[in-house]
Design an enzyme around this catalytic site. Structure first.
Site, PDB file in Angstrom:
ATOM      1  N   PRO A   1       8.379  -1.367 -28.331  1.00  0.00           N
ATOM      2  CA  PRO A   1       8.462  -0.375 -29.185  1.00  0.00           C
ATOM      3  C   PRO A   1       7.443   0.432 -29.303  1.00  0.00           C
ATOM      4  O   PRO A   1       7.515   1.748 -29.338  1.00  0.00           O
ATOM      5  CB  PRO A   1       8.721  -0.857 -30.607  1.00  0.00           C
ATOM      6  N   LYS A   2       6.088   0.111 -29.243  1.00  0.00           N
ATOM      7  CA  LYS A   2       5.151   0.792 -29.232  1.00  0.00           C
ATOM      8  C   LYS A   2       4.735   1.758 -28.291  1.00  0.00           C
ATOM      9  O   LYS A   2       4.691   3.181 -28.349  1.00  0.00           O
ATOM     10  CB  LYS A   2       3.872  -0.030 -29.606  1.00  0.00           C
ATOM     11  N   VAL A   3       4.723   1.319 -27.057  1.00  0.00           N
ATOM     12  CA  VAL A   3       4.657   1.949 -25.742  1.00  0.00           C
ATOM     13  C   VAL A   3       5.939   2.908 -25.633  1.00  0.00           C
ATOM     14  O   VAL A   3       5.459   4.021 -25.305  1.00  0.00           O
ATOM     15  CB  VAL A   3       4.632   1.058 -24.647  1.00  0.00           C
TER      16      VAL A   3
END
Length: 294
Positions: A220-222
């Site tokens: 999710p973050k990347v």
């Protein structure tokens, strides 16, 4: 833009520049190919081009370019057509954002190449910015094309085809660590058209995010970083350790999960979530060891 733009001997000069501070732009965690010089200017490599960016008062000087290239590349790359003053005014209705904007008032979200951004943020996972920059520099030196500027040799970022014969061990030799196998597999998937990277910007945010997360090492973050920093998905709200800390300190309970922090940020800041994230990220790193715990 209400700026005066001139070309002068290999430079583009922009007078009356607003909402653009090179240190804020290049040190806010969104890019890794810009290097600060002794005079406070920054030299960067973008799409095989090398320029130096220096600000003197309200004048921005781009060295090693011309007006035609500025119009075709740098105008979009630096997001020159956006009214950041309006964005900051809207976000400043929130007291914490108002304070954060005071620390990073010159931030702009760059429009970077999708492929380079993808590999850069795979490398960024559980990593520090100096180490990310070193790995990307070594990959570029090993497989990219040399570009000379003021007697120094820089390198373009290699394409998927440039990397198709590289092994996991080759990537490991560039200090990518456990991410080497992710890079190798991602190269293969892009070459084999298992993901149409340059078409993702034509999908919805959710669709593009789901496509990116099919790639190894992309969570999710990347994926949110890639969407925000290369594809104009400003509803993305990447949550790394710094954003997690600042959100827990100012907005949420200490035990709130990363997905809930992300959802809160998106619901609170809506279409400006990505801009809010950048101001908060820069603010959190400036405050480390002061007001927020690390």
């Amino acid at each position: 833009m209400n700026n005066r733009i001139m070309e002068d001997g290999g430079k583009v000069i922009i007078e009356n520049i607003r909402d653009f501070e090179p240190k804020h732009v290049f040190d806010c965690g969104q890019c890794f190919r810009w290097y600060e010089e002794g005079d406070g200017s920054y030299t960067g490599v973008v799409q095989g081009r090398v320029i130096n960016v220096k600000k003197d008062g309200q004048t921005l000087v781009l060295d090693n370019t011309d007006k035609k290239e500025f119009d075709g590349l740098w105008y979009d790359y630096f997001d020159m057509g956006r009214d950041y003053g309006k964005i900051k005014n809207e976000l400043s209705e929130d007291d914490t954002l108002k304070e954060a904007i005071g620390f990073g008032e010159g931030i702009r979200i760059l429009k970077q190449d999708e492929w380079e951004t993808l590999i850069s943020f795979i490398i960024s996972a559980n990593n520090r910015i100096p180490m990310i920059k070193r790995a990307i520099k070594e990959i570029s030196e090993k497989w990219g094309k040399p570009v000379v500027y003021k007697g120094n040799t820089y390198h373009s970022f290699p394409s998927p085809q440039d990397l198709k014969d590289a092994s996991v061990e080759d990537f490991e030799s560039c200090h990518t660590g456990f991410r080497a196998k992710y890079i190798k597999k991602t190269v293969e998937m892009v070459i084999n058209k298992e993901i149409d990277l340059y078409n993702l910007k034509n999908l919805t945010y959710a669709e593009a995010r789901n496509e990116l997360m099919k790639l190894p090492g992309v969570g999710p973050k990347v994926s949110d970083c890639i969407l925000l920093f290369s594809m104009y998905y400003y509803e993305a709200f990447p949550v790394d350790v710094w954003v997690k800390r600042v959100m827990q300190h100012f907005y949420l309970a200490p035990d709130v999960s990363l997905p809930k922090i992300e959802k809160f940020g998106q619901e609170k800041f809506k279409k400006l979530a990505g801009f809010a994230q950048q101001y908060l990220f820069y603010y959190a790193r400036d405050l480390k060891g002061k007001e927020i715990s690390v």
